[in-house]
Design an enzyme around this catalytic site. Structure first.
Site, short mmCIF file in Angstrom:
data_model
loop_
_atom_site.label_atom_id
_atom_site.label_comp_id
_atom_site.label_asym_id
_atom_site.label_seq_id
_atom_site.Cartn_x
_atom_site.Cartn_y
_atom_site.Cartn_z
N HIS C 102 0.85 -1.28 -0.13
CA HIS C 102 -0.17 0.08 0.01
C HIS C 102 1.03 1.07 -0.01
O HIS C 102 2.06 1.22 0.55
CB HIS C 102 -0.84 0.18 1.38
N GLU C 269 -9.53 -13.26 -1.78
CA GLU C 269 -8.86 -13.79 -0.56
C GLU C 269 -9.99 -15.00 0.21
O GLU C 269 -10.73 -14.69 0.54
CB GLU C 269 -8.75 -12.53 0.39
N HIS C 272 -11.60 -13.96 3.15
CA HIS C 272 -12.72 -13.08 2.94
C HIS C 272 -13.91 -14.04 2.43
O HIS C 272 -15.11 -13.72 2.89
CB HIS C 272 -12.23 -12.15 1.78
N ASP C 297 -5.40 -13.91 -2.71
CA ASP C 297 -4.74 -13.46 -1.57
C ASP C 297 -4.60 -14.62 -0.65
O ASP C 297 -5.66 -15.16 -0.07
CB ASP C 297 -5.41 -12.31 -0.79
N ASP C 310 -6.60 -13.61 8.84
CA ASP C 310 -5.43 -13.72 7.95
C ASP C 310 -4.29 -14.47 8.60
O ASP C 310 -3.06 -14.07 8.55
CB ASP C 310 -4.81 -12.10 8.10
N ASP C 340 -1.42 -12.40 2.08
CA ASP C 340 -2.14 -11.58 2.90
C ASP C 340 -2.30 -12.10 4.44
O ASP C 340 -3.34 -12.51 4.63
CB ASP C 340 -3.34 -11.11 2.13
#
Lengths: 437, 437, 437, 437
Positions: C102, C269, C272, C297, C310, C340
């Site tokens: 990021h 992901e 998610h 991810d 995560d 991730d």
């Protein structure tokens, strides 16, 4: 129905990991010795009569899909006998030594309790005969106190004293016949012992009644000389919104409150564990450290669905963790692994029944092999014991014996200053855990 | 910071249901008598210092959003004093009489435990002075044993004996200052008493340590003459994957096992209840019938999210059920309702703090009014007692006293035949429940 | 900070399944060819800068626990440069070729957008230099539009036009620098694009704004000649109660509605996926059959907790299913597997960072080996294609081309009579799936 | 069965909020005008034939508990006629004007499709006669494509072309008879359109088949001149592990992909919404802003259980939010509120059926009154429109028309500097929301 039930399937054999025969074991090798005990003695597999011979594939939105070839669709005593014979052929071909039953799945409910008892006696006589000359016997028996409408408000927790008495009489009989067959345990799953709405429920009264009921059951066991273990089976929800035996901790709390801890152990079911928000490993460990791990209902759920799917456990990681507890417990006997697992609604062939059990057995066998390696290897237990090494000091030992008060502890704290914290090393641990044989 | 903290907001008054003034009570009328007791005595509202004066709107994915006008962003002792003065102005303007605190949210952590204690003493002295001449005092105090990295593996359940001692010293001090301020309860929320992975955890050892810790805490309470109630606060998850005080039943199980039932009660938090898969009403009733309902952390969660959102409870139906238990319990004193509820991250005005509390107070007040009607009306309790009427018979009474064995019950069951089952009438019950004043 | 960051750790090598060295690969053998492609080309592993170099172990109830040796605790540009050098050493020692970032985790936020851009430029210059002479480049870059309070009500969906413009400017810059570094993709995770309460939200307006924003982003990509894939990253909840990019189907629905399907793909992901009530395998397949599977991810959640944990993916079964989709997709390039995934709060040693990544890489490598066997073996795909064989008939083909109306179908149905249904054979399928190499 | 079905119950009347008569309306006053429309025209209540007249209280662990007095336990055509007469008496006494049905719950499945159609014709003829001289007609009809074993692998998504054709023929007929009775909508709930395991499923093929099926259905509607709305009913899980019409967004995505958006709307069921992780309000709003809100299946779930409980919606807050969407939508016609809600298994009296419906109707009526106040009052809509006021500027309008590129936005962002963020005021909004009439 005459002759064989599974004519195209012969006894299932061990062929080793490289086999591609779906009707052979790849990991389960009954006589193989692991940590000083045969696989079959670690695992003590049991066939669940209800799923295997009464499961029909029906669900809340669908009619039955599965009709075994020998079924005539009736609930007659004659049909019940045929099913029992099929059960024994299945057990033998699978090569296991245990089976589990509810009173009402093996024999039809009669017009009265007396008649139901007679039906049950007839089937038990047959089962006893079929057991003769074999090592096969019930891992456990139980009474079905959840299907009939009379139990819709509960059995031991029904607001109606007549239902309470009816349930007691049914348990009495079920315990007698379990004893008669040489069953090694007796299970209580309170499918209607719970509430749908707290607004119409006297929670305390219902739990008190349940306590009284279990005391009487334990007394009756002694009276008839039954040596088997009595087991509560925790489940959080379904069919009631809130089942009283929610999870292991709740069941232990109940047993403590009603002074029943010495009389009962737990039958942990993996799918029930996850519905309660725990891993199966957690529930097993809670039972183990409280000395009440009695039996395992070997199944698994779908982690994305919110109800009891009773699938055969196939995940090797989960199986490894389950077996790790069993090894720490020194085995489960007189308990074992009951396959409280059902074919999917869409699996309708008789060979599916074999394949599913083989899969479940192989998964746990593989878990056992992995767990034994983890256990023998020692790195896992070393890591744990090293973490708590500071409690092996004098102060630690005093704390563990309950002798250190807050004044003293404060003095230590002042003296020691800020503690140095070390890494939990969870990554490394997990890594070891996924190793395969 | 000099002068008023909330210069544009005056004392909140009761204006009745038709008021549209967001800074007035519509339902909470402190002196109004309900079932023989003033609203304020049923509700005993408390402001949670941490959420109101230390909450900054930060979340796992975002930086703080909220900076109260008097904040300089530091963690200095000076700033701590300013916050405490703001706290008292807020409490007074809201018109409540209680507040709750953690040691480390009211005073800064020092370079050593000794320095932390000195900081705490300084703030306690100020709080005591601010309490003078008022009816305000702590509903409860507690030690923050979860935020500092030293507690990352647990406090009473840390594998490190030094951390155990540090935690004991911190609780000792927090209990002393709660006592000093006239606090009526002392709470234990074990934010790190749990595990992240069972693979690196000795579950039995950790629970044994926790038992020893709580015994020493109860002993210390007696030693210093503190009369307040000691309270465990159940929570299932977060921050650890599995918190040891999972829910009410698990906590009661723990208290039983370690012989602590007479020494501790429970602080039930509604959002924690729902995270454990229970309704708040359920957890309150479980605590009530076991005689351990000590306090309520009044909040609610979002039923679609899987973590602790600590929202102000606003649903009238939920509030009615909560108050129904409180009425059955004869009130909560010396416990009360602590607003363990936080402003949403996006609510950043000081008036939001008032509005949120007013909303929470009005909701519970309205729940009290509804519950009192339900209670007085009697149809609800009649319905329940009628359901269990058969246990008022001789047989029922004998069963309840534990005197009826399975042989006798079987005789009754044979004699009585098939029981007639009646409707549970849940529809009607629910209907009554949604009635409003 | 001078010299090496991980002086005690050398390049991680492949040692094979029997290795017990925690700092070696057991399954990941970069150059090994599977189904005609090197492992490293199937897997295209990427290190996530934020978790590895900015993750500090803090959680909603706890302060940071982890301070890497080279950290001075500041958010200075100097510190940012040190971290970037550590990142490259880590990537090289691990033996991978990609990293993800990021804008605001690699360079400090300045006092103004202009200053933030300058900070970013300085770090990008360094990263570019560090990339020189290596094969290392960004798998993807992104703009952090969720942490700063300005985004608390959303970025592209903020009710404030100034925030919308600010977000656009930040994305513009982040896309430029990703392009500058040779990044192969650009990701949008809308951490604040959602709502906390529908009551204060204009749902249609916010979604329309988001559509306009994404159109402008796609246009800008073309303008600067960036060839990378634009990727949306679905997530259902957290931090907002309801994220707009809920899951794959919802994101596809959004892309369709705003005519963006040709411009964007998805970054799936696993954690998610499960938070949305799907398996990771499901989300991957939904993306694949819609032609929008762009990147993965790689992580996993805890199936008993309700938030984004995560964790590094370690379950072999899950990894096998993930890789099955990747094989069917012909690989992921220009996408890959971004870790991730974060260290647990209690894992605080630098070696934990290596061990965790090795574990994650080995698990996916093993999944690849298993999936390749399943794929090559063909029994799985045969079983599937056999199930649908009846659609290879003339009628079936006509239906598939959309040419058969209800009148005609009714005629067939009348003529055919009751269909014969065959077993779904799910047991056998699952069995194959758990096979290991 | 001759004479009245509910002889002890007369037409339900409105008696106002102070009534304590369980067989009277307290809030639902059919002719009362709210926001220019009669209550009955806002609400358009419908009785669900299946729950009311075929529901028997059975669940996965229990036999049926409920036998209406007129039932002989058979599935005969004669019995079907009796039930239909009971249905009309119930509808009239309740004072509503709509009912909903599946083809197979009103008429018995025959030995062939042709015979099933004949049975259906016989019942439809009776229903038509019973409708004569009344305002009663179907809110919607549908085909039951989930109960019979032939559909166990899906209907439109079955791997067997014969099942696809059978399903088409059944829908064709069900649409015809709905049209014949003057039904105003036709619903598709794909109870078996989903998968149990992705391993034996060709996801793309199944969705393509479903798309083709829906195209043919829309064409057939036009062919026969049926003017009713076609509705998809989203549900995430149950009975399959993953239903294809997961939620509103997924269904919209499907309709878009297969170019069906103009032909279909959605039937939103509240309990399905919450099972998908959304609030019912969310799903309604998603449907509304996409122009596809067609009908509401009015029920609610238990927020602590993970399956479809189909309870009558009683929470006033939830009802208020539901009605807020309906008001914004200008009503639901030709859709309405179908009570897809069932009595609890333990509610077995005929009066329970009335009480439950009265409760459901009163709750929504009360929600309507509350929502109308919120709507008229305007503070809620003002708060929302004020939040987005900055988009009424020239720049904002340009953005909304899609004319502002990233270069321009960056210029604005540089010029404007750091935006000032205001409070979201969620507390105040929620406060207003709980107000009662």
């Amino acid at each position: 129905w005459e002759g064989e039930f599974f004519p195209n399937i012969s006894s299932i054999k061990y062929e080793g990991p490289s086999s591609r025969n779906p009707l052979a074991y790849r990991w389960y090798n009954a006589e193989e010795v692991i940590l000083g005990k045969k696989m079959k003695d670690w695992l003590r597999f049991s066939v669940a009569f209800w799923h295997s011979f009464r499961g029909d594939g029906g669900d809340p939105f669908g009619s039955p899909t599965r009709v075994w070839p020998w079924e005539d669709g009736s609930d007659s005593l004659e049909m019940a006998k045929i099913r029992m014979r099929a059960n024994f052929e299945f057990i033998k071909k699978l090569g296991v030594e245990y089976w589990c039953f509810h009173d009402r799945d093996i024999a039809p409910e009669g017009a009265s309790l007396q008649e139901s008892n007679q039906n049950l006696d007839a089937i038990i006589a047959l089962a006893k005969k079929l057991q003769e000359g074999t090592n096969i016997r019930p891992l456990w028996g139980t009474a079905q106190l959840f299907k009939h409408p009379r139990y819709m408000h509960g059995a031991a927790t029904s607001p109606d004293v007549k239902v309470y008495a009816y349930a007691a009489a049914q348990v009495k009989k079920a315990m007698e016949v379990t004893h008669e067959l040489g069953g090694e345990n007796y299970v209580f799953w309170g499918g209607r012992e719970g509430y749908q709405s707290l607004l119409n429920t006297d929670l305390k009264k219902e739990l008190d009644h349940m306590g009284t009921f279990f005391k009487a059951a334990a007394a009756y066991k002694k009276k008839i000389g039954f040596q088997g273990t009595l087991l509560l089976e925790p489940k959080p929800q379904e069919p009631t919104k809130h089942q009283y035996d929610w999870d292991a901790a709740t069941s232990i709390s109940f047993l403590q409150k009603y002074d029943l801890l010495g009389e009962y152990k737990l039958n942990i079911e993996c799918n029930h564990a996850t519905l309660a928000g725990h891993s199966c490993f957690h529930e097993l460990e809670v039972a183990r450290i409280n000395g009440v791990l009695g039996n395992i209902d070997a199944n698994t759920g779908d982690s994305q669905t919110g109800w009891d799917t009773d699938q055969f456990l196939t995940n090797v990681e989960e199986a490894t963790l389950v077996m790790l507890t069993v090894i720490k417990n020194g085995g489960l006997a007189p308990g074992g692994f009951n396959f409280d697992a059902k074919l999917r609604r869409e699996s309708i062939d008789v060979e599916d029944l074999f394949i599913a059990h083989i899969l479940g057995m192989d998964s746990l066998a593989r878990g056992l092999i992995n767990a034994a390696k983890l256990y023998t290897d020692g790195t896992l237990s070393d890591l744990v014991s090293n973490r708590y090494a500071s409690f092996d000091s004098t102060v630690g030992a005093d704390i563990e014996s309950g002798m250190v008060d807050f004044d003293t502890l404060e003095k230590y704290a002042f003296g020691w200053g800020e503690p140095t914290i070390t890494s939990g090393k969870q990554g490394e641990l997990s890594k070891k855990n996924v190793e395969s044989p």
